[in-house]
Design an enzyme around this catalytic site. Structure first.
Site, mmCIF file in Angstrom:
data_model
loop_
_atom_site.group_PDB
_atom_site.id
_atom_site.type_symbol
_atom_site.label_atom_id
_atom_site.label_comp_id
_atom_site.label_asym_id
_atom_site.label_seq_id
_atom_site.Cartn_x
_atom_site.Cartn_y
_atom_site.Cartn_z
ATOM 1 N N ASP A 31 -6.058 2.217 -4.362
ATOM 2 C CA ASP A 31 -5.545 1.090 -3.588
ATOM 3 C C ASP A 31 -4.023 1.199 -3.539
ATOM 4 O O ASP A 31 -3.358 1.160 -4.579
ATOM 5 C CB ASP A 31 -5.972 -0.230 -4.236
ATOM 6 C CG ASP A 31 -5.711 -1.439 -3.353
ATOM 7 O OD1 ASP A 31 -5.317 -1.243 -2.184
ATOM 8 O OD2 ASP A 31 -5.902 -2.570 -3.825
ATOM 9 N N ASP B 132 -5.456 1.251 3.588
ATOM 10 C CA ASP B 132 -4.756 1.412 2.309
ATOM 11 C C ASP B 132 -5.648 1.545 1.091
ATOM 12 O O ASP B 132 -5.160 1.506 -0.039
ATOM 13 C CB ASP B 132 -3.779 0.248 2.098
ATOM 14 C CG ASP B 132 -4.476 -1.107 2.085
ATOM 15 O OD1 ASP B 132 -5.655 -1.182 2.481
ATOM 16 O OD2 ASP B 132 -3.840 -2.091 1.674
ATOM 17 N N GLU B 133 -6.952 1.698 1.276
ATOM 18 C CA GLU B 133 -7.805 1.871 0.099
ATOM 19 C C GLU B 133 -9.057 2.668 0.439
ATOM 20 O O GLU B 133 -9.500 2.700 1.587
ATOM 21 C CB GLU B 133 -8.192 0.521 -0.510
ATOM 22 C CG GLU B 133 -8.972 -0.396 0.402
ATOM 23 C CD GLU B 133 -9.416 -1.658 -0.307
ATOM 24 O OE1 GLU B 133 -9.876 -1.588 -1.464
ATOM 25 O OE2 GLU B 133 -9.328 -2.731 0.323
#
Length: 369
Positions: free
Chosen positions: A14, A108-109
C-alpha cells in the site's frame, strides 16, 4: 511442504498517501506541509491527504470545507491522474518482476502472491523489503507492506506500521493477531455495524470469535460466514491477476425519505462527489452512468445513459447524474435510497471483495516467511 499445507505467502503493498506524496515529490515547496489533492470549492472533496494533513484529521472523501476547517493551513492541489497512473504502472512492473500473481486493488495498492516467486528467493519478508526498496529507488516514494498467509490479514497488516513500514504475521500468529483487532478493522464493518456490535458487547476479533455462526447470522445476516471465519484468521481467497471490475459506484440510504426536488438535488451532489472520488482512486474509465433509486415503498428503479466514448471527467459524470435524476422528478413517494454507478469500464482491476465461500479450516503451521 508448502503445497501440501496449502499455505500461501501473500504480500499486500500500500503506497503511503500516494496522490499527495506524488505531488510533494514533484513540487518540493509542498514537502513537510499539509497537502490535500482535490478541489477547494464549496462542494469539493479530498481525494487524498498528506500525512502532515492527516495529523489534523483530514481524510480522503472528506468535504473540502470540513478539511479546511480542521486544517486552516491546508494546501489544495489539483489532481494529476495521468501522472498517478504512470507511477502506478512503474510500481506494478516491480511487483511482476517477482510474481505473475499480482492483483491490483487501485492505483496505489495490490496483493502479490510470492508462494512461488520468480527469483527463487523463497522468503516473503525479504521479497517485500526488496519491493519497497525498489519502489523507493525508482519513484522516490515510500510504501508499506503486510506479509501473511492470506489476503485478509496481509491487507490489515500493511496498515499496522504506516508510513514506510512492514508488518509480518506468520501462520501460527494469525488467530491471535485477529483476536486483538478492533471490529472496525474488519473489512465491511462500518460505523453502524460497529455500533450494533458494541450493543452486543462485541468490540474485538476475540469477541467475534466467541460467537456462534448462528448468533452472527441472526444479527448480521449474510455477513455471518465471513465474520465467523475472519475472526479465526481464515481466508483462502486466491490472488487473482487481471480481474476486471464491471462497475464503480456508490449509494446511500437516508434516515428520512427525500421528497422535495431540492433535497434530492443536494443528495445527488454528495453522491456525485463520493462516487467520482472512488472512480478516480481506482483509475476507472467507463461509458455508462446508471442512477438507482429506491422509493419509500421499497419499489426500485434504475435509469441509465451510455456514451459512445468514455465519460470525460467529473463535470460530465455530474451532468449525466443530474440529468438522470431529473428524469424521475418530481417524485410522488419519498426516496429512501439514491446511488450512481459508472459501468462499461476499460482496463481496471476489480477492487478487493471478501468471498462468502471461504474454507472452514486454516493451516497454522510454521512457514518460511
Amino acid at each position: 511442504m508448502t503445497e501440501q499445507l496449502g499455505i500461501r505467502k501473500i504480500i499486500h503493498i500500500d503506497m503511503d498517501a500516494f496522490f499527495a506524496s506524488v505531488e510533494q515529490r514533484d513540487h518540493p515547496e509542498l514537502r513537510g506541509k499539509p497537502v490535500a489533492v482535490g478541489g477547494s470549492a464549496a462542494r469539493g472533496v479530498v481525494a487524498a491527504a498528506s500525512y502532515e494533513a492527516r495529523q489534523f484529521g483530514v481524510r480522503s472523501a472528506m468535504p473540502s470545507v470540513t478539511a479546511k476547517r480542521r486544517c486552516p493551513d491546508l494546501i489544495f492541489v489539483k489532481h494529476r491522474f495521468d501522472v498517478y497512473r504512470e507511477v502506478s504502472q512503474q510500481i506494478r512492473a516491480i511487483f511482476r518482476s517477482h510474481s505473475d500473481l499480482v492483483e491490483p486493488l487501485s492505483l496505489d495498492e495490490a496483493y502479490i502472491d510470492v508462494t512461488q516467486d520468480k527469483m527463487g528467493i523463497g522468503n516473503a519478508t525479504r521479497i517485500a523489503e526488496m519491493i519497497r526498496a525498489e519502489i523507493k529507488k525508482q519513484t522516490q516514494l515510500t510504501a508499506s507492506a503486510g506479509v501473511s498467509y492470506n489476503k485478509f490479514i496481509a491487507k490489515i497488516a500493511s496498515d499496522q506500521n504506516k508510513p514506510n513500514g512492514i508488518c509480518v504475521i506468520k501462520p501460527h500468529q494469525g488467530a491471535d493477531f485477529v483476536a486483538q483487532l478492533p471490529v472496525r478493522r474488519f473489512f465491511g464493518v462500518g460505523p453502524k455495524t460497529a455500533e450494533r456490535m458494541a450493543k452486543l458487547d462485541i468490540h474485538t476479533g476475540a469477541d467475534l470469535r466467541a460467537q456462534s455462526e448462528d448468533f452472527l447470522r441472526q444479527h448480521f445476516g449474510k455477513s455471518a460466514g465471513y465474520l465467523f471465519r475472519a475472526s479465526r484468521g481464515v481466508d483462502h481467497r486466491e490472488v487473482k491477476p487481471n480481474r476486471i471490475r464491471k462497475s464503480v459506484g456508490g449509494e446511500r440510504t437516508y434516515g428520512s425519505d427525500l421528497v422535495s426536488d431540492t433535497d434530492l438535488e443536494e443528495a445527488m451532489e454528495k453522491i456525485i462527489d463520493i462516487v467520482w472520488n472512488s472512480i478516480e482512486k481506482s483509475g476507472s474509465r467507463g461509458r455508462t452512468v446508471t442512477l438507482k433509486a429506491k422509493y419509500a415503498d421499497f419499489r426500485q428503479i434504475t435509469r441509465s445513459k451510455s456514451l459512445e466514448r468514455n465519460v470525460e471527467g467529473k463535470a460530465e459524470f455530474a451532468d449525466i447524474g443530474r440529468e438522470l435524476l431529473a428524469s424521475i422528478m418530481p417524485v410522488e413517494n419519498g426516496v429512501r435510497l439514491l446511488g450512481l454507478t459508472l459501468a462499461n469500464l476499460e482496463g481496471v482491476e476489480e477492487a478487493d471483495k471478501i468471498s462468502a465461500s471461504l474454507n472452514e479450516d486454516s493451516e497454522q503451521s510454521a512457514f518460511n516467511f
